[in-house]
Design a protein around this motif. Structure first.
Motif, mmCIF file in Angstrom:
data_model
loop_
_atom_site.group_PDB
_atom_site.id
_atom_site.type_symbol
_atom_site.label_atom_id
_atom_site.label_comp_id
_atom_site.label_asym_id
_atom_site.label_seq_id
_atom_site.Cartn_x
_atom_site.Cartn_y
_atom_site.Cartn_z
ATOM 1 N N GLU A 1 0.826 -1.114 -0.050
ATOM 2 C CA GLU A 1 0.056 -0.144 -0.021
ATOM 3 C C GLU A 1 1.018 1.425 -0.095
ATOM 4 O O GLU A 1 2.116 1.237 0.244
ATOM 5 C CB GLU A 1 -0.847 -0.015 1.300
ATOM 6 N N HIS A 2 0.442 2.469 -0.280
ATOM 7 C CA HIS A 2 0.994 3.609 0.213
ATOM 8 C C HIS A 2 1.620 3.882 1.447
ATOM 9 O O HIS A 2 1.140 3.306 2.368
ATOM 10 C CB HIS A 2 0.031 4.937 -0.080
ATOM 11 N N VAL A 26 1.697 5.826 3.794
ATOM 12 C CA VAL A 26 1.023 6.438 4.870
ATOM 13 C C VAL A 26 0.079 5.322 5.297
ATOM 14 O O VAL A 26 -0.281 5.253 6.449
ATOM 15 C CB VAL A 26 0.499 7.607 4.404
ATOM 16 N N VAL A 27 -0.561 4.713 4.470
ATOM 17 C CA VAL A 27 -1.314 3.729 4.777
ATOM 18 C C VAL A 27 -0.817 2.368 5.472
ATOM 19 O O VAL A 27 -1.527 1.976 6.599
ATOM 20 C CB VAL A 27 -2.169 3.056 3.426
ATOM 21 N N LEU A 42 0.568 1.090 12.977
ATOM 22 C CA LEU A 42 -0.021 1.521 14.245
ATOM 23 C C LEU A 42 -1.146 0.735 14.766
ATOM 24 O O LEU A 42 -1.253 0.488 15.714
ATOM 25 C CB LEU A 42 -0.484 3.137 13.828
ATOM 26 N N LEU A 45 -10.314 -0.873 7.577
ATOM 27 C CA LEU A 45 -10.627 0.101 6.455
ATOM 28 C C LEU A 45 -9.286 0.500 5.882
ATOM 29 O O LEU A 45 -9.346 0.759 4.836
ATOM 30 C CB LEU A 45 -11.205 1.177 7.576
ATOM 31 N N ALA A 46 -8.206 0.383 6.632
ATOM 32 C CA ALA A 46 -6.786 1.041 6.122
ATOM 33 C C ALA A 46 -6.307 0.069 5.399
ATOM 34 O O ALA A 46 -5.848 0.524 4.098
ATOM 35 C CB ALA A 46 -5.913 1.243 7.280
ATOM 36 N N ALA A 47 -6.189 -1.279 5.595
ATOM 37 C CA ALA A 47 -5.512 -2.271 4.695
ATOM 38 C C ALA A 47 -6.899 -3.251 4.025
ATOM 39 O O ALA A 47 -7.129 -3.062 3.093
ATOM 40 C CB ALA A 47 -4.900 -3.089 5.521
ATOM 41 N N ILE A 94 -0.198 3.537 9.051
ATOM 42 C CA ILE A 94 -1.752 3.374 9.593
ATOM 43 C C ILE A 94 -1.663 1.881 9.978
ATOM 44 O O ILE A 94 -1.981 1.597 11.266
ATOM 45 C CB ILE A 94 -2.562 3.991 8.998
ATOM 46 N N MET A 114 -9.989 -0.406 12.382
ATOM 47 C CA MET A 114 -9.310 0.645 11.739
ATOM 48 C C MET A 114 -8.282 -0.038 10.773
ATOM 49 O O MET A 114 -8.257 0.349 9.681
ATOM 50 C CB MET A 114 -8.549 1.489 12.649
#
Lengths: 57, 320
Positions: B53-54, B56-57, B63, B122-124, B60, B119
């Motif tokens: 992924e990008h 930033v993603v 995290l 949703l993110a990955a 996240i 989260m």
């Protein structure tokens, strides 16, 4: 009578230390919520990218 | 005084007292030292995965995995407060020391567990989220609630939870579970028993007092030393495996072979030296080295990928 008034009436008054710790917890929750908002903003931008604007007007 | 006032005073008295918990106590519930290992192994999984992924993603996702690991630590401390209170190593933790109530620890752990899984979904992707949920549930329900107080194999089986982060991270990047990520899981899984048993040899009185059936308490120190050696012999080749399946380069191969030899050498010393201060020193030496070993292997995989060291290709890597 509020809950705080009840506590005062029964002698439950926060000490300086307890007030300081409660304030610190409140700040931490505020920071966590702000970080969450930023994370969702970033996710929207980087997951959807240009597609955010790609919809019929 | 009226009856209504009496009732109200009783109701107020029943309220929990003002919380003494500071922000640091909540951070301690997340077991930051364990989390640091989770962050490193998950970061390695994210970086060595072939697609991604990008950044930033991916950050996240990392995290979320870290917070999920912390959440399971908080739930562990909620459940284990009774035994933590009788062990010198854990008596100062936030719940047994009374700074955080069990209810607060439970609410904190559950909120972070659910939040981190959603989260990550949703993110990955939802495969990674499902694996994170499995990891948290396995650590809390299977290890903490069931195995820990029941069998000396507690940390062997329960170690799967601590081994999962690279696979969760790999799934977050690629949407799949691969053989390579399974090898990274197996490496941490096999590392866990000698790591914990080396500590348990020294802290066995603590565990006995708490009624935790760690191997030295149930099977004795000699059997524990034998098991440490056996697991170390199995771990050393597994440590080299990432270099044979196209994840590591020559530097990794060299360090993993040297580290594996040193690990087994220290396990042999633990096996041979059984009395007094030298035995204690040998066990703590192995415990300390085991942390260095795992950190070094994962840091090296990470560094090789970041600086562009070409992974080894060979017969084994070719077959896969």
């Amino acid at each position: 009578m509020t809950r705080d008034d009840d506590r005062r009436a029964t002698g439950l008054v926060l000490t300086e230390e307890q007030q300081r710790r409660r304030r610190a917890r409140n700040v931490a929750i505020g920071v966590a919520l702000f970080v969450l908002v930023v994370l969702f903003y970033l996710l929207t931008v980087f997951k959807m990218g240009g597609n955010v604007a790609n919809r019929p007007l | 005084m009226s009856m209504i006032q009496d009732d109200r005073i009783e109701a107020v008295s029943a309220l929990p007292g003002p919380s003494l918990a500071g922000v640091g106590d909540y951070l301690a519930l997340l077991k930051p030292r364990v989390m640091s290992l989770v962050v490193l192994t998950a970061l390695t999984g994210l970086v060595v995965a072939p697609t991604g992924e990008h950044p930033v993603v991916a950050a996240i996702s990392l995290l979320c995995i870290a917070v999920g690991a912390g959440a399971s630590g908080a739930l562990n401390m909620w459940w284990d407060a009774d035994i933590d209170a009788v062990m010198a190593r854990t008596v100062t933790r936030p719940v047994p020391s009374g700074r955080v109530t069990p209810g607060e620890a439970l609410a904190f752990g559950m909120t972070l567990s659910v939040g981190s899984v959603l989260m990550l979904g949703l993110a990955a992707n939802w495969l990674a989220a499902g694996l994170l949920a499995f990891t948290i549930a396995f650590y809390v329900v299977v290890y903490t609630m069931w195995l820990k107080r029941w069998t000396p194999q507690n940390i062997v089986i329960g170690g799967l939870a601590g081994a999962m982060p690279p696979m969760v991270a790999w799934a977050a990047q690629t949407g799949t579970v691969s053989f390579e990520s399974a090898v990274l899981v197996a490496l941490i899984f096999m590392w866990t028993p000698p790591h914990f048993w080396a500590l348990a040899l020294v802290k066995s009185e603590d565990y006995a007092r708490a009624g935790v059936p760690m191997l030295p308490v149930v099977a004795g120190q000699d059997e524990t030393r034998r098991q440490i050696l056996l697991y170390s012999l199995a771990l050393a080749p597994l440590g080299v495996a990432p270099a044979l399946i196209g994840l590591g380069g020559w530097p990794y191969l060299a360090v993993s072979v040297a580290g594996g030899v040193e690990f087994v050498r220290r396990a042999l010393i633990v096996h041979r030296v059984r009395e007094g201060a030298p035995a204690r020193k040998a066990a703590m030496g192995l415990f300390g080295f085991s942390i260095l070993y795992l950190f070094a292997l994962f840091l090296l995989l990470l560094a090789e990928k970041l600086v562009g060291v070409v992974p080894l290709t060979g017969p084994v890597a070719g077959w896969l």
